[in-house]
Write a protein that holds these residues in place. Structure first.
Motif, PDB file in Angstrom:
ATOM      1  N   GLU A 121       8.706   0.877  16.151  1.00 50.81           N
ATOM      2  CA  GLU A 121       9.729   1.662  16.472  1.00 50.81           C
ATOM      3  C   GLU A 121      10.563   1.984  15.283  1.00 50.81           C
ATOM      4  OE1 GLU A 121      11.775   0.785  19.993  1.00 50.81           O
ATOM      5  OE2 GLU A 121      10.058   0.236  21.109  1.00 50.81           O
ATOM      6  N   LEU A 122      10.906   0.746  14.566  1.00 50.52           N
ATOM      7  CA  LEU A 122      11.573   1.055  13.468  1.00 50.52           C
ATOM      8  C   LEU A 122      10.741   1.995  12.127  1.00 50.52           C
ATOM      9  CD1 LEU A 122      13.048  -2.491  12.688  1.00 50.52           C
ATOM     10  CD2 LEU A 122      14.262  -0.471  13.290  1.00 50.52           C
ATOM     11  N   MET A 123       9.300   1.521  12.228  1.00 49.98           N
ATOM     12  CA  MET A 123       8.574   2.451  11.129  1.00 49.98           C
ATOM     13  C   MET A 123       8.639   3.945  11.663  1.00 49.98           C
ATOM     14  SD  MET A 123       7.975   0.675   8.741  1.00 49.98           S
ATOM     15  CE  MET A 123       6.934   1.728   7.966  1.00 49.98           C
ATOM     16  N   GLU A 124       8.580   4.127  12.806  1.00 49.01           N
ATOM     17  CA  GLU A 124       8.655   5.753  13.350  1.00 49.01           C
ATOM     18  C   GLU A 124       9.902   6.179  13.235  1.00 49.01           C
ATOM     19  OE1 GLU A 124       7.566   9.053  14.617  1.00 49.01           O
ATOM     20  OE2 GLU A 124       6.164   7.466  13.961  1.00 49.01           O
ATOM     21  N   SER A 125      10.906   5.569  13.400  1.00 46.75           N
ATOM     22  CA  SER A 125      12.303   6.017  13.082  1.00 46.75           C
ATOM     23  C   SER A 125      12.526   6.299  11.631  1.00 46.75           C
ATOM     24  CB  SER A 125      13.072   4.847  13.473  1.00 46.75           C
ATOM     25  OG  SER A 125      14.563   5.265  13.041  1.00 46.75           O
ATOM     26  N   ILE A 126      12.042   5.643  10.655  1.00 46.78           N
ATOM     27  CA  ILE A 126      12.024   5.767   9.109  1.00 46.78           C
ATOM     28  C   ILE A 126      11.105   7.142   8.997  1.00 46.78           C
ATOM     29  CG2 ILE A 126      11.264   4.868   7.029  1.00 46.78           C
ATOM     30  CD1 ILE A 126      12.200   2.063   7.982  1.00 46.78           C
ATOM     31  N   ARG A 127      10.160   7.225   9.538  1.00 42.60           N
ATOM     32  CA  ARG A 127       9.042   8.148   9.129  1.00 42.60           C
ATOM     33  C   ARG A 127       9.695   9.627   9.659  1.00 42.60           C
ATOM     34  NH1 ARG A 127       4.634   4.825  10.248  1.00 42.60           N
ATOM     35  NH2 ARG A 127       4.888   4.980  12.284  1.00 42.60           N
ATOM     36  N   SER A 128      10.293   9.638  10.632  1.00 43.02           N
ATOM     37  CA  SER A 128      10.929  10.889  11.338  1.00 43.02           C
ATOM     38  C   SER A 128      12.267  11.133  10.888  1.00 43.02           C
ATOM     39  CB  SER A 128      10.754  10.697  13.128  1.00 43.02           C
ATOM     40  OG  SER A 128      11.693   9.576  13.539  1.00 43.02           O
ATOM     41  N   ARG A 129      12.580  10.218  10.077  1.00 40.65           N
ATOM     42  CA  ARG A 129      14.253  10.349   9.514  1.00 40.65           C
ATOM     43  C   ARG A 129      15.437  10.367  10.497  1.00 40.65           C
ATOM     44  NH1 ARG A 129      13.953  13.456   4.272  1.00 40.65           N
ATOM     45  NH2 ARG A 129      12.485  12.131   2.985  1.00 40.65           N
ATOM     46  N   SER A 130      15.083   9.495  11.913  1.00 38.59           N
ATOM     47  CA  SER A 130      15.963   9.483  12.887  1.00 38.59           C
ATOM     48  C   SER A 130      16.654   8.057  13.048  1.00 38.59           C
ATOM     49  CB  SER A 130      15.163   9.841  14.287  1.00 38.59           C
ATOM     50  OG  SER A 130      14.344   8.837  14.603  1.00 38.59           O
ATOM     51  N   VAL A 131      17.720   8.240  13.725  1.00 39.81           N
ATOM     52  CA  VAL A 131      18.467   6.753  13.699  1.00 39.81           C
ATOM     53  C   VAL A 131      17.794   5.976  15.122  1.00 39.81           C
ATOM     54  CG1 VAL A 131      20.546   5.817  14.457  1.00 39.81           C
ATOM     55  CG2 VAL A 131      20.615   8.028  13.170  1.00 39.81           C
ATOM     56  N   PHE A 132      17.476   4.816  14.549  1.00 40.60           N
ATOM     57  CA  PHE A 132      16.734   3.829  15.697  1.00 40.60           C
ATOM     58  C   PHE A 132      17.873   3.272  16.693  1.00 40.60           C
ATOM     59  CE2 PHE A 132      15.283  -0.335  16.714  1.00 40.60           C
ATOM     60  CZ  PHE A 132      13.921   0.196  17.710  1.00 40.60           C
ATOM     61  N   ASN A 133      18.267   3.777  17.799  1.00 42.38           N
ATOM     62  CA  ASN A 133      19.299   3.034  18.580  1.00 42.38           C
ATOM     63  C   ASN A 133      18.932   3.696  20.019  1.00 42.38           C
ATOM     64  OD1 ASN A 133      21.425   2.576  20.160  1.00 42.38           O
ATOM     65  ND2 ASN A 133      22.632   2.387  18.379  1.00 42.38           N
ATOM     66  N   PRO A 134      18.070   2.913  20.816  1.00 42.63           N
ATOM     67  CA  PRO A 134      18.045   3.546  22.212  1.00 42.63           C
ATOM     68  C   PRO A 134      19.067   4.041  22.908  1.00 42.63           C
ATOM     69  CG  PRO A 134      16.344   1.588  21.827  1.00 42.63           C
ATOM     70  CD  PRO A 134      17.545   1.719  20.863  1.00 42.63           C
ATOM     71  N   GLU A 135      20.182   3.075  22.763  1.00 45.99           N
ATOM     72  CA  GLU A 135      21.315   3.393  23.573  1.00 45.99           C
ATOM     73  C   GLU A 135      21.971   4.635  23.107  1.00 45.99           C
ATOM     74  OE1 GLU A 135      20.846   0.453  21.858  1.00 45.99           O
ATOM     75  OE2 GLU A 135      20.119  -0.990  23.838  1.00 45.99           O
ATOM     76  N   GLU A 136      22.118   4.651  21.883  1.00 43.81           N
ATOM     77  CA  GLU A 136      22.801   5.912  21.414  1.00 43.81           C
ATOM     78  C   GLU A 136      21.775   7.132  21.621  1.00 43.81           C
ATOM     79  OE1 GLU A 136      25.473   8.624  19.344  1.00 43.81           O
ATOM     80  OE2 GLU A 136      25.707   6.478  20.599  1.00 43.81           O
ATOM     81  N   SER A 137      20.403   7.139  21.649  1.00 39.49           N
ATOM     82  CA  SER A 137      19.604   8.143  22.059  1.00 39.49           C
ATOM     83  C   SER A 137      19.990   8.668  23.368  1.00 39.49           C
ATOM     84  CB  SER A 137      18.116   7.736  21.831  1.00 39.49           C
ATOM     85  OG  SER A 137      18.071   7.657  20.499  1.00 39.49           O
ATOM     86  N   LEU A 138      20.004   7.848  24.325  1.00 40.13           N
ATOM     87  CA  LEU A 138      20.334   8.001  25.851  1.00 40.13           C
ATOM     88  C   LEU A 138      21.609   8.667  26.150  1.00 40.13           C
ATOM     89  CD1 LEU A 138      19.410   7.636  28.961  1.00 40.13           C
ATOM     90  CD2 LEU A 138      20.743   5.421  28.784  1.00 40.13           C
ATOM     91  N   ARG A 139      22.483   8.159  25.376  1.00 38.59           N
ATOM     92  CA  ARG A 139      23.832   8.979  25.402  1.00 38.59           C
ATOM     93  C   ARG A 139      23.772  10.472  24.979  1.00 38.59           C
ATOM     94  NH1 ARG A 139      27.724  10.851  22.903  1.00 38.59           N
ATOM     95  NH2 ARG A 139      26.933  10.354  20.773  1.00 38.59           N
ATOM     96  N   VAL A 140      23.042  10.745  23.827  1.00 40.01           N
ATOM     97  CA  VAL A 140      23.008  11.959  23.167  1.00 40.01           C
ATOM     98  C   VAL A 140      22.184  12.721  24.195  1.00 40.01           C
ATOM     99  CG1 VAL A 140      21.860  13.434  21.331  1.00 40.01           C
ATOM    100  CG2 VAL A 140      23.357  11.151  20.757  1.00 40.01           C
ATOM    101  N   ALA A 141      21.026  12.101  24.672  1.00 38.57           N
ATOM    102  CA  ALA A 141      20.349  12.914  25.859  1.00 38.57           C
ATOM    103  C   ALA A 141      20.962  13.515  26.741  1.00 38.57           C
ATOM    104  CB  ALA A 141      19.034  12.086  26.034  1.00 38.57           C
ATOM    105  N   TYR A 142      21.934  12.654  27.719  1.00 43.75           N
ATOM    106  CA  TYR A 142      22.815  12.958  28.443  1.00 43.75           C
ATOM    107  C   TYR A 142      23.669  14.119  28.134  1.00 43.75           C
ATOM    108  CZ  TYR A 142      21.613   9.537  32.290  1.00 43.75           C
ATOM    109  OH  TYR A 142      21.152   8.919  33.132  1.00 43.75           O
ATOM    110  N   GLU A 143      24.221  13.825  26.906  1.00 45.28           N
ATOM    111  CA  GLU A 143      25.223  15.063  26.420  1.00 45.28           C
ATOM    112  C   GLU A 143      24.490  16.299  26.307  1.00 45.28           C
ATOM    113  OE1 GLU A 143      27.503  15.581  22.292  1.00 45.28           O
ATOM    114  OE2 GLU A 143      27.799  13.794  23.357  1.00 45.28           O
ATOM    115  N   VAL A 144      23.343  16.224  25.630  1.00 42.26           N
ATOM    116  CA  VAL A 144      22.715  17.557  25.359  1.00 42.26           C
ATOM    117  C   VAL A 144      22.183  18.315  26.733  1.00 42.26           C
ATOM    118  CG1 VAL A 144      20.680  18.540  24.105  1.00 42.26           C
ATOM    119  CG2 VAL A 144      22.199  16.935  23.055  1.00 42.26           C
TER     120      VAL A 144
END
Length: 118
Positions: A58-81
């Motif tokens: 998951e960390l390597m995929e995060s680095i490859r996709s240049r995204s922040v690796f944080n499932p909690e933050e991802s869930l929060r942003v998903a709800y917001e969007v």
């Protein structure tokens, strides 16, 4: 099997044309939204029980996709969007993104053109 592949591509093309032409129903939108949020919740719920190799992947995929690796933050942003979206907005965005002459479909197969019946 080429027949199954051809049928799948035809079904995909028909659904795509339907979405571009008519958009999405409220129930289609809500189902997609629920499924997406479920994936984010499952990622957050499983974040404490990941194996070291899963975490590394998951960390390597995060680095490859240049995204922040944080499932909690991802869930929060998903709800917001997703709470700012609706079927009409999704349809407008889909039409805008696909309104281009610069579009290619790449078909990859293990058979040569001579072996197919197309």
């Amino acid at each position: 099997d080429q027949t199954l592949l051809r049928e799948a591509v035809q079904a995909l093309e028909q659904e795509f044309r339907r979405a571009i032409t008519h958009g999405f129903t409220a129930s289609e939108f809500e189902l997609s939204k629920a499924n997406l949020l479920k994936e984010y919740r499952e990622a957050e719920d499983g974040s404490s029980s990941r194996t070291p190799s899963e975490l590394a992947d998951e960390l390597m995929e995060s680095i490859r996709s240049r995204s922040v690796f944080n499932p909690e933050e991802s869930l929060r942003v998903a709800y917001e969007v997703l709470n700012q979206m609706n079927p009409k907005k999704v349809h407008e965005d889909l039409v805008a993104r696909w309104n281009t002459e610069d579009l290619s479909l790449i078909y990859i197969t293990t058979t040569t053109p001579e072996e197919t019946d197309a």
